[in-house]
Design an enzyme around this catalytic site. Structure first.
Site, PDB file in Angstrom:
ATOM      1  CG  HIS A   1      -0.261   0.277   2.488  1.00 57.80           C
ATOM      2  ND1 HIS A   1       0.484  -0.680   3.143  1.00 57.80           N
ATOM      3  CD2 HIS A   1      -0.169   1.403   3.224  1.00 57.80           C
ATOM      4  CE1 HIS A   1       1.000  -0.150   4.234  1.00 57.80           C
ATOM      5  NE2 HIS A   1       0.621   1.122   4.307  1.00 57.80           N
TER       6      HIS A   1
ATOM      7  CG  HIS B   1       0.607   5.701   3.154  1.00 57.15           C
ATOM      8  ND1 HIS B   1      -0.727   5.499   3.422  1.00 57.15           N
ATOM      9  CD2 HIS B   1       1.296   4.953   4.047  1.00 57.15           C
ATOM     10  CE1 HIS B   1      -0.852   4.668   4.434  1.00 57.15           C
ATOM     11  NE2 HIS B   1       0.371   4.326   4.839  1.00 57.15           N
TER      12      HIS B   1
END
Length: 169
Positions: A73, A88
């Site tokens: 992620h 992110h």
């Protein structure tokens, strides 16, 4: 006529600007709008956040993948200048343990601007109860942190400049 020669000290402090393209399409907003104090408070560095409209994260510049988080992620991309950019995807998405994320890269990979890094399922992330807002941050702290200008509004992947970073040369 003769030109003025720069001393080593003057050469050392030349400033060059690096324009960073949007790694995802969507709406670019201030970090203060991220529902996580670590990002919103600037504790990770200076930058911007993008509310994505499609699930594809691309390289905003040529560089080296410095780190990929195990759950896919988030990653850190390093520019040839040494600048590191944290991207992110979503907030608290580490809890998904990689579900909904497909990484196309590994730490140490050389990548080109526009190359797909990670694909992510926006609907799956949202239906699991997580926000998809994606912080894009120039990492560093204190005196090491370069000057960063943020550009907000609608952005298109690879086409819109979201950050202009003043690099010391």
């Amino acid at each position: 006529m003769f030109s003025r020669w720069k001393s080593k000290q003057e050469e050392k402090h030349a400033v060059v600007s690096l324009n960073i393209a949007a790694p995802v399409s969507g709406q670019a907003v201030p970090l203060s709008e991220v529902p996580d104090e670590t990002f919103a408070g600037g504790h990770m560095g200076k930058g911007i956040a993008i509310e994505p409209t499609e699930g594809k994260l691309t390289a905003p510049f040529d560089g080296t993948i410095a780190h990929v988080v195990k759950s896919n992620h988030a990653l850190i991309l390093e520019h040839a200048s040494g600048l590191q950019l944290l991207m992110h995807i979503g907030i608290d998405t580490v809890s998904l343990k990689g579900n909904g994320f497909i990484s196309h890269i590994a730490s140490g990979d050389e990548v080109k601007a526009g190359q797909t890094l990670i694909e992510f399922d926006l609907e799956m992330i949202r239906s699991a109860g997580y926000r998809t807002i994606t912080p894009v941050i120039v990492t560093g702290s204190g005196e090491d942190l370069p000057e960063v200008d943020c550009h907000y509004g609608a952005v298109s992947v690879g086409q819109s400049s979201i950050l202009t970073v003043a690099l010391q040369q």
